[in-house]
Enzyme design. Structure first.
Site, short mmCIF file in Angstrom:
data_model
loop_
_atom_site.label_atom_id
_atom_site.label_comp_id
_atom_site.label_asym_id
_atom_site.label_seq_id
_atom_site.Cartn_x
_atom_site.Cartn_y
_atom_site.Cartn_z
N LYS A 54 0.84 -1.20 0.00
CA LYS A 54 0.00 0.00 0.00
C LYS A 54 0.87 1.24 0.00
O LYS A 54 0.65 2.19 -0.77
CB LYS A 54 -0.93 0.01 1.23
N GLN A 98 -4.97 -1.31 9.59
CA GLN A 98 -4.86 -2.66 9.01
C GLN A 98 -5.48 -3.70 9.96
O GLN A 98 -5.11 -3.75 11.14
CB GLN A 98 -3.39 -2.98 8.75
N ASP A 121 -11.50 3.00 3.83
CA ASP A 121 -11.85 1.57 3.72
C ASP A 121 -13.37 1.38 3.66
O ASP A 121 -13.84 0.30 3.31
CB ASP A 121 -11.32 0.81 4.96
#
Ligand code: NDP
Length: 297
Positions: A54, A98, A121
């Site tokens: 990422k 995460q 997200d």
């Protein structure tokens, strides 16, 4: 019939190129780079790889990457304090924590602490609610990537019968909402569904997000259907000690029947990070009050 392969890797490359061009425009207009913060708690090896990828792709697209690596012993208060600091930081447009988090940390509580307008997200309940009622918000990256691939392949999806196998909050449910928003007739199947093969056989579009290697067989697929395989499963390889990745769909038999199918790897997988970068860029434009036609990316 031999199905066409849907090349998610190539599509993701194209999407990243669009994001990079718009990130350059953003930098000129806002006199700063769009910024994505990624928080990693602990040393889960798979998460390490995701976070590294990422960060690398964020920088390659001309955006700023802020990585926060915290030890597995990080307390709830420390993590929430970091999220709060990132919420207030005007150089941070998107925040991603995460998952999975170490067991002593409550994932729902941490996601709820992220400012909804930085929740790239799309996991915050506010964004889940926005998706459910059709308001603009952030949509989870993997299902949004699947819809992009489907629209690229099929154009208008309205009226098509879609079956989503799996009802998780991060894939199955948002996938179903997105297909409904495209005016598909949507069935959501799960572990309690009766006669899954018969349910799948009705579908023009099959999205498999189950986490069971090669569960969906070619005999289940309606001839000509479009199959999107979200599954990523590591199984023993041909040589002893080696492993390989397979999806939730039995690719060889499904390819004989489907009209088009995503391979694993190289299908849905590469889309997830590309859509994350797209979401972060959209967040940056919104945070600066700048115009962006989000339908263009
Ligand atoms: P979850 O484990 O959260 O959900 C799995 C779903 O599948 C559940 O709803 C479950 O039903 C259903 N299910 C399990 N067994 C069966 C069965 N025998 N028949 C029908 N349905 C069943 O998984 P995720 O949604 O997080 O992920 C699904 C897959 O997608 C995994 O392989 C994961 O690795 C992959 N993935 C890939 C991503 C990418 O970037 N490409 C991103 C995210 C996930 P029930 O609710 O009844 O238990």
């Amino acid at each position: 019939m031999t199905a066409q392969r849907i090349d998610g890797k190539a599509f993701a490359e194209g999407l990243r190129a669009k994001v990079a061009a718009l990130a350059a425009t953003f930098e000129r207009q806002a006199a700063r780079k769009a910024g994505l913060a990624v928080v990693l708690v602990g040393e889960d090896p798979a998460s390490e790889v995701y976070v590294r990828n990422k960060g690398r792709q964020t920088v390659a697209c001309g955006m700023a990457s802020f990585e926060h690596r915290l030890p597995a012993t990080t307390t709830r208060a420390e993590l929430l304090a970091l999220v709060e600091k990132l919420n207030r930081d005007r150089f941070v447009d998107g925040i991603l924590v995460q998952l999975p988090l170490p067991a002593h940390l409550d994932e729902l509580e941490v996601i709820a602490a992220i400012a909804p307008d930085k929740d790239v997200d799309g996991f915050h309940v506010i964004n889940a609610g926005r998706l459910a009622v059709g308001q603009p918000g952030f949509v989870p990256c993997t299902p949004l990537g699947c819809v992009m691939l489907l629209k690229d392949r099929l154009g208008d999806l309205s009226g098509l019968d879609a079956v989503v196998i799996g009802r998780s909050n991060i894939v199955g449910k948002p996938m179903a909402q997105l297909l409904l928003a495209e005016s598909c007739t949507v069935t959501v199947a799960h572990s309690r569904t009766r006669d899954l093969p018969a349910v799948v056989r009705r579908a023009d579009i099959v999205v498999a997000a189950v986490g069971r290697p090669e569960m969906v067989r070619g005999e289940w697929i309606r001839p000509g259907a479009t199959v999107i395989d979200v599954g990523i499963n590591r199984v023993p390889g041909a040589e002893p000690g080696k492993t390989r990745l397979v999806g939730d769909v039995h690719f060889a038999s499904a390819s004989e029947v489907a009209g088009a199918i995503t391979p694993v790897p190289g299908g849905v997988g590469p889309m997830t990070i590309a859509v994350l970068l797209r979401n972060a860029l959209v967040a940056a434009y919104r945070n600066e009050g700048l115009e962006l036609d989000s339908a263009a990316i």
